[in-house]
Design a protein around this motif. Structure first.
Motif, PDB file in Angstrom:
ATOM      1  N   SER B 113       0.802  -1.224   0.000  1.00  0.00           N
ATOM      2  CA  SER B 113       0.000   0.000   0.000  1.00  0.00           C
ATOM      3  C   SER B 113       0.833   1.272   0.000  1.00  0.00           C
ATOM      4  O   SER B 113       0.313   2.341  -0.281  1.00  0.00           O
ATOM      5  CB  SER B 113      -0.951   0.004   1.198  1.00  0.00           C
ATOM      6  OG  SER B 113      -0.221  -0.071   2.391  1.00  0.00           O
ATOM      7  N   GLU B 117      -0.585   4.832  -1.505  1.00  0.00           N
ATOM      8  CA  GLU B 117      -0.578   6.027  -0.651  1.00  0.00           C
ATOM      9  C   GLU B 117       0.133   7.174  -1.344  1.00  0.00           C
ATOM     10  O   GLU B 117      -0.280   8.332  -1.216  1.00  0.00           O
ATOM     11  CB  GLU B 117       0.082   5.701   0.689  1.00  0.00           C
ATOM     12  CG  GLU B 117      -0.794   4.803   1.542  1.00  0.00           C
ATOM     13  CD  GLU B 117      -0.246   4.570   2.933  1.00  0.00           C
ATOM     14  OE1 GLU B 117       0.963   4.809   3.148  1.00  0.00           O
ATOM     15  OE2 GLU B 117      -1.037   4.148   3.802  1.00  0.00           O
ATOM     16  N   LEU B 127      -3.449  11.865   4.572  1.00  0.00           N
ATOM     17  CA  LEU B 127      -3.477  10.550   5.242  1.00  0.00           C
ATOM     18  C   LEU B 127      -2.986  10.751   6.666  1.00  0.00           C
ATOM     19  O   LEU B 127      -1.834  11.112   6.898  1.00  0.00           O
ATOM     20  CB  LEU B 127      -2.603   9.550   4.478  1.00  0.00           C
ATOM     21  CG  LEU B 127      -3.078   9.266   3.040  1.00  0.00           C
ATOM     22  CD1 LEU B 127      -2.086   8.370   2.321  1.00  0.00           C
ATOM     23  CD2 LEU B 127      -4.462   8.621   3.038  1.00  0.00           C
ATOM     24  N   ARG B 128      -3.888  10.525   7.627  1.00  0.00           N
ATOM     25  CA  ARG B 128      -3.593  10.905   9.016  1.00  0.00           C
ATOM     26  C   ARG B 128      -2.392  10.169   9.577  1.00  0.00           C
ATOM     27  O   ARG B 128      -1.582  10.751  10.284  1.00  0.00           O
ATOM     28  CB  ARG B 128      -4.840  10.672   9.883  1.00  0.00           C
ATOM     29  CG  ARG B 128      -4.631  11.101  11.339  1.00  0.00           C
ATOM     30  CD  ARG B 128      -5.916  11.548  11.995  1.00  0.00           C
ATOM     31  NE  ARG B 128      -6.531  12.612  11.220  1.00  0.00           N
ATOM     32  CZ  ARG B 128      -7.787  12.592  10.799  1.00  0.00           C
ATOM     33  NH1 ARG B 128      -8.567  11.584  11.106  1.00  0.00           N
ATOM     34  NH2 ARG B 128      -8.259  13.575  10.080  1.00  0.00           N
ATOM     35  N   HIS B 129      -2.268   8.867   9.287  1.00  0.00           N
ATOM     36  CA  HIS B 129      -1.160   8.128   9.913  1.00  0.00           C
ATOM     37  C   HIS B 129       0.190   8.656   9.424  1.00  0.00           C
ATOM     38  O   HIS B 129       1.173   8.598  10.144  1.00  0.00           O
ATOM     39  CB  HIS B 129      -1.296   6.618   9.665  1.00  0.00           C
ATOM     40  CG  HIS B 129      -1.057   6.202   8.244  1.00  0.00           C
ATOM     41  ND1 HIS B 129      -1.957   6.462   7.234  1.00  0.00           N
ATOM     42  CD2 HIS B 129      -0.020   5.562   7.652  1.00  0.00           C
ATOM     43  CE1 HIS B 129      -1.483   5.973   6.087  1.00  0.00           C
ATOM     44  NE2 HIS B 129      -0.320   5.429   6.315  1.00  0.00           N
ATOM     45  N   ILE B 136       0.292   2.425   9.933  1.00  0.00           N
ATOM     46  CA  ILE B 136      -1.107   2.319   9.532  1.00  0.00           C
ATOM     47  C   ILE B 136      -1.850   1.379  10.494  1.00  0.00           C
ATOM     48  O   ILE B 136      -1.270   0.406  10.977  1.00  0.00           O
ATOM     49  CB  ILE B 136      -1.194   1.807   8.070  1.00  0.00           C
ATOM     50  CG1 ILE B 136      -2.631   1.772   7.556  1.00  0.00           C
ATOM     51  CG2 ILE B 136      -0.573   0.418   7.934  1.00  0.00           C
ATOM     52  CD1 ILE B 136      -3.161   3.083   7.128  1.00  0.00           C
ATOM     53  N   SER B 158      -6.388  -2.610   6.228  1.00  0.00           N
ATOM     54  CA  SER B 158      -5.870  -1.354   6.753  1.00  0.00           C
ATOM     55  C   SER B 158      -6.990  -0.321   6.674  1.00  0.00           C
ATOM     56  O   SER B 158      -7.890  -0.434   5.842  1.00  0.00           O
ATOM     57  CB  SER B 158      -4.650  -0.895   5.952  1.00  0.00           C
ATOM     58  OG  SER B 158      -4.993  -0.679   4.595  1.00  0.00           O
ATOM     59  N   ARG B 160      -8.052   3.883   6.645  1.00  0.00           N
ATOM     60  CA  ARG B 160      -7.677   5.294   6.540  1.00  0.00           C
ATOM     61  C   ARG B 160      -8.945   6.130   6.691  1.00  0.00           C
ATOM     62  O   ARG B 160      -9.894   5.934   5.930  1.00  0.00           O
ATOM     63  CB  ARG B 160      -7.013   5.566   5.185  1.00  0.00           C
ATOM     64  CG  ARG B 160      -5.639   4.910   5.056  1.00  0.00           C
ATOM     65  CD  ARG B 160      -5.162   4.748   3.625  1.00  0.00           C
ATOM     66  NE  ARG B 160      -3.928   3.950   3.585  1.00  0.00           N
ATOM     67  CZ  ARG B 160      -3.893   2.616   3.637  1.00  0.00           C
ATOM     68  NH1 ARG B 160      -5.012   1.914   3.697  1.00  0.00           N
ATOM     69  NH2 ARG B 160      -2.733   1.977   3.618  1.00  0.00           N
ATOM     70  N   LEU B 162     -11.163   9.217   5.999  1.00  0.00           N
ATOM     71  CA  LEU B 162     -11.175  10.211   4.911  1.00  0.00           C
ATOM     72  C   LEU B 162     -12.491  10.979   4.912  1.00  0.00           C
ATOM     73  O   LEU B 162     -13.543  10.408   5.234  1.00  0.00           O
ATOM     74  CB  LEU B 162     -11.013   9.511   3.551  1.00  0.00           C
ATOM     75  CG  LEU B 162      -9.717   8.727   3.322  1.00  0.00           C
ATOM     76  CD1 LEU B 162      -9.809   7.959   2.002  1.00  0.00           C
ATOM     77  CD2 LEU B 162      -8.506   9.659   3.305  1.00  0.00           C
ATOM     78  N   GLU B 213     -15.623  12.393   8.874  1.00  0.00           N
ATOM     79  CA  GLU B 213     -14.859  11.419   8.097  1.00  0.00           C
ATOM     80  C   GLU B 213     -15.544  10.051   8.092  1.00  0.00           C
ATOM     81  O   GLU B 213     -16.324   9.723   8.989  1.00  0.00           O
ATOM     82  CB  GLU B 213     -13.446  11.277   8.666  1.00  0.00           C
ATOM     83  CG  GLU B 213     -12.613  12.543   8.487  1.00  0.00           C
ATOM     84  CD  GLU B 213     -11.249  12.454   9.129  1.00  0.00           C
ATOM     85  OE1 GLU B 213     -10.346  13.158   8.679  1.00  0.00           O
ATOM     86  OE2 GLU B 213     -11.082  11.680  10.102  1.00  0.00           O
TER      87      GLU B 213
END
Lengths: 257, 257
Positions: B113, B117, B127-129, B136, B158, B160, B162, B213
């Motif tokens: 990934s 990304e 992407l917060r992480h 992740i 995983s 995310r 958004l 989100e």
């Protein structure tokens, strides 16, 4: 029945009903007919708001035939119902435009979600409003349109409740069809786009959203209709809602890729 | 630095760290190395579970070089860290496979990934992480894999968080990249795929999901790692998590369209 045969039926006065389900596989279109004095502003409005107002074709000034939409097509007679607005008010609901057509009128054909719904059903994605034989639920949002001239206002959206995997697939499918509203504009919490209550649509019929579903929102062709009404123009013609223009364009031909 | 230069650095023992951010623009790969006796079952497992286990390349039996992945590539030395499992247990964490390689080993390179990304960030999707410099968040689900031989179990995903419009765009972007997990497998309510609490990931670090989100879930390369561990094989080699194989394949070349 081929679209040209259907249009001849309408022209002969033998079909005066909503067109949902007619001529499967061919694109139906929303119709807006404006005097040339407002047509350029409206064209810029459509260009700036392509998700709500995707143009299938724009006619030549004064032309009631638009070859890009179909052979032997007459916009004055081939739509099963018309709305005529004068000074912003619905004034007449004629069955044809004979006697109303003018040399300065410009016709706009706007893509319709009937086309992408056909693609979703073909992919095995169930659509509740079709299963329950209701009109699609439509909502005013707080998403502002890009204004042009007298045309502005906010986006109107249609909502379809889908399981997450169907929502993902529906995003893939509709992304291929920018000419019929394209990808959704929102999914999930309706309050984030200014919709207070999904049970109370502004147009159409409410449908239930189940616990394992996500509401998915697409830009809707009612957006330009609202913008036109709010502009209080002296003279506008549209199709009667649900009574669409049936074109010769195969839905599959509208795929951008 | 070009991938071949980076691999030479690793080969010389001068890089022994996670590879996040290394050689931007080039695909990094998960590595699984199995004896031929299990390789065919694993290949069928990957074929049946392409979202969790997308194959970038499969080596010839006994081959430690895989030309499809890069020039002058040596799988025995070019990965910054390895895990060796014996009888289902982590047995060694060597810096190279010299002395461990066997003529019956088959190498599988699985898309990662990191590549998609990069595409999301390039599209302006935060992407917060990554912003918070965390690993992740990954979760076991109740989505069963299609089993093959000893390989089965459930999908690991995983997540995310958004905004809806970014989620829609991320679905479009990742749909173009089936070789790096492709489109999401779920969005919205995590309980629908058997995740009880987003704050408690099974792997990696939790990140907050804001009120505006949607959590979006992609199939994760940890899925085959779990399947391999659960299979209790006599002998398996993988990369050390986060210490990936850097290939010569441009991420952009992985776009299916």
């Amino acid at each position: 029945m081929k679209p040209i045969q259907f249009r001849h039926l309408v022209r002969a006065g033998e079909f005066r009903k909503p067109t949902a389900g007619v001529c499967g596989g061919y694109a139906q279109a929303n119709l807006v007919i404006l005097p040339a004095a407002q047509a350029h502003d409206f064209l810029r409005f459509a260009q700036r708001n392509p998700k709500a107002c995707p143009l299938l074709a724009v006619g030549e000034p004064g032309a009631w035939n638009v070859p890009a939409l179909g052979a032997d097509l007459d916009l004055r007679t081939d739509v099963p119902g018309y709305y005529v607005y004068r000074d912003g008010q619905l004034a007449e609901t004629p069955a044809s435009l004979e006697g109303l057509w003018r040399d300065d009128l410009v016709a706009f054909a706007i893509g319709c979600s009937f086309s992408f719904e056909e693609m979703l059903l073909a992919a095995g994605i169930p659509l509740r409003h079709i299963e329950q034989d209701r009109n699609i639920a439509m909502y005013r949002t707080n998403i502002p349109n890009e204004a042009a001239g007298a045309f502005g206002g906010n986006m109107v959206v249609s909502m379809r409740p889908l399981k997450a995997r169907d929502a993902i697939r529906a995003i893939q499918i509709t992304s291929r069809f920018p000419a019929i509203h394209g990808a959704p504009v929102h999914l999930g919490d309706p309050r984030l786009i200014g919709i207070a209550d999904l049970a109370r649509p502004d147009y159409g019929d409410a449908v239930e959203v189940m616990a394992d579903e996500v509401p998915v929102f697409w830009a809707c062709g009612v957006t330009p209709q609202e913008a036109i009404r709010a502009a209080h123009l002296p003279f506008v013609i549209t199709h009667r809602p649900g009574y669409m223009l049936v074109t010769d364009i195969p839905n599959a031909a509208l795929a951008a890729l």
